[in-house]
Scaffold this active site. Structure first.
Site, short mmCIF file in Angstrom:
data_model
loop_
_atom_site.label_atom_id
_atom_site.label_comp_id
_atom_site.label_asym_id
_atom_site.label_seq_id
_atom_site.Cartn_x
_atom_site.Cartn_y
_atom_site.Cartn_z
N GLY A 46 -18.41 -14.59 -36.20
CA GLY A 46 -19.43 -14.90 -34.87
C GLY A 46 -20.55 -13.92 -34.43
O GLY A 46 -21.51 -14.41 -33.83
N GLU A 100 -18.90 -7.03 -31.69
CA GLU A 100 -18.08 -8.36 -31.66
C GLU A 100 -18.96 -9.39 -30.90
O GLU A 100 -20.09 -8.93 -30.19
CB GLU A 100 -16.87 -7.88 -30.72
CG GLU A 100 -15.92 -9.26 -30.45
CD GLU A 100 -15.31 -9.96 -31.83
OE1 GLU A 100 -15.95 -10.54 -32.43
OE2 GLU A 100 -14.13 -9.91 -31.84
N ASP A 101 -18.79 -10.65 -31.13
CA ASP A 101 -19.60 -11.79 -30.54
C ASP A 101 -19.13 -11.96 -29.08
O ASP A 101 -19.89 -11.92 -28.05
CB ASP A 101 -19.44 -13.18 -31.40
CG ASP A 101 -18.09 -13.69 -31.49
OD1 ASP A 101 -17.11 -12.98 -31.14
OD2 ASP A 101 -17.92 -14.80 -32.13
N ASP A 104 -12.74 -12.16 -24.90
CA ASP A 104 -12.00 -13.09 -24.02
C ASP A 104 -10.78 -12.22 -23.46
O ASP A 104 -10.82 -11.75 -22.64
CB ASP A 104 -11.85 -14.29 -24.91
CG ASP A 104 -11.31 -15.50 -24.22
OD1 ASP A 104 -11.73 -15.70 -23.22
OD2 ASP A 104 -10.65 -16.18 -24.83
N LYS A 132 -15.84 -11.92 -20.89
CA LYS A 132 -15.43 -12.92 -20.01
C LYS A 132 -14.38 -11.86 -19.19
O LYS A 132 -13.03 -11.90 -19.51
CB LYS A 132 -14.59 -14.06 -20.67
CG LYS A 132 -15.33 -15.04 -21.39
CD LYS A 132 -14.61 -16.26 -21.82
CE LYS A 132 -15.29 -17.10 -22.84
NZ LYS A 132 -14.34 -18.18 -23.46
N PHE A 153 -16.10 -22.03 -22.30
CA PHE A 153 -16.25 -22.07 -23.67
C PHE A 153 -17.84 -22.03 -23.90
O PHE A 153 -18.42 -23.05 -23.27
CB PHE A 153 -15.39 -23.15 -24.26
CG PHE A 153 -15.54 -22.92 -25.71
CD1 PHE A 153 -14.37 -22.32 -26.25
CD2 PHE A 153 -16.43 -23.75 -26.54
CE1 PHE A 153 -14.56 -22.07 -27.64
CE2 PHE A 153 -16.38 -23.49 -27.93
CZ PHE A 153 -15.51 -22.77 -28.72
N VAL A 154 -18.27 -21.27 -24.51
CA VAL A 154 -19.55 -21.14 -25.18
C VAL A 154 -19.88 -21.17 -26.57
O VAL A 154 -18.89 -20.92 -27.23
CB VAL A 154 -20.62 -19.80 -24.45
CG1 VAL A 154 -20.46 -19.74 -23.19
CG2 VAL A 154 -19.68 -18.65 -25.19
N ASP A 160 -19.22 -20.57 -32.76
CA ASP A 160 -19.01 -21.79 -32.98
C ASP A 160 -17.88 -22.80 -32.26
O ASP A 160 -17.35 -22.31 -31.46
CB ASP A 160 -18.29 -21.98 -34.57
CG ASP A 160 -16.70 -21.44 -34.48
OD1 ASP A 160 -16.45 -20.49 -33.60
OD2 ASP A 160 -15.92 -22.09 -35.16
N ARG A 166 -23.15 -22.83 -34.76
CA ARG A 166 -23.48 -21.26 -34.91
C ARG A 166 -25.09 -21.32 -34.79
O ARG A 166 -25.70 -20.11 -34.42
CB ARG A 166 -22.87 -20.55 -36.13
CG ARG A 166 -21.27 -20.69 -36.05
CD ARG A 166 -20.91 -19.68 -36.94
NE ARG A 166 -19.45 -19.86 -37.43
CZ ARG A 166 -18.67 -19.14 -36.71
NH1 ARG A 166 -18.87 -18.66 -35.84
NH2 ARG A 166 -17.26 -19.36 -37.10
#
Ligand code: 5GP
Length: 182
Positions: A46, A100-101, A104, A132, A153-154, A160, A166
């Site tokens: 990601g 990191e993408d 969470d 988040k 959720f994005v 993805d 992506r």
């Protein structure tokens, strides 16, 4: 709007906003690491786009490598263990920045951090494009955060849904989750 399989995603953070925020993070890193040569560690899959965009804006000497977080292994003593795969370079004595993408629950990056620490880097910082805060289940020390978002959720800009989505220049959010855009 983007439909991936059974889900519909709507615009959330546009390209200009993403790019200018990442340029700000890069400028901060240029200052914080002045005189140093950080080793960027991009967590695949990601974070590849975030890593590329960030690196384009770094003016200090730096290197990059890529890791994957292995599939989850359940053990009775520790619960879930996520293994680092693909790390071939020595990080001993390096100023490491983990990219990191999205953070969470924070469990993934926390475990990656602990495993990188066993390599004895000189320093270890975490940069994440998205965070988040309300979903967090463990304490994580995030040095650089692109955007704090609600627990929804994005996808896009490297993130993805079931392997797809992506390849967008903006970040979208699941329509049924959508609360407010950043
Ligand atoms: P954590 O261990 O912090 O709960 O999970 C982090 C990982 O979960 C991220 O690297 C990402 O792969 C996935 N993830 C968490 N939230 C989202 C989201 O909103 N969208 C996407 N596409 N992936 C997410």
């Amino acid at each position: 709007m983007l439909t991936v399989k059974d889900k519909t995603f709507v615009p959330f953070i546009n390209q200009t906003t993403i790019e200018s925020r990442i340029a700000e993070l890069a400028n901060q890193i240029n200052q914080d690491y002045s005189g140093k040569e950080p080793f960027l560690v991009i967590v695949l899959n990601g974070a590849f786009m975030f890593g590329a965009e960030l690196m384009k804006n770094l003016t200090i000497a730096c290197r990059v490598t890529f890791i994957r977080v292995g599939s989850y292994q359940k053990t009775e003593s520790t619960g879930v263990v996520r293994e680092i795969l693909g790390l071939t370079e020595s990080l001993t004595g390096e100023d490491v920045i983990l990219l990191e993408d999205i953070v969470d629950t924070g469990l993934t990056i926390q475990q990656v951090r602990q495993q990188i620490e066993t390599h004895n880097p000189a320093s270890l910082a975490i940069a994440t494009l998205l965070f988040k805060p309300t979903a967090l289940k463990t304490e994580v020390d995030l040095s650089y955060v692109g955007f704090e978002i609600e627990d929804q959720f994005v996808l896009g800009f490297g993130l993805d849904y079931d392997g797809f989505g992506r390849n967008t220049k903006e970040i979208l959010v699941l329509e049924e989750n959508h609360k407010e855009a950043v």
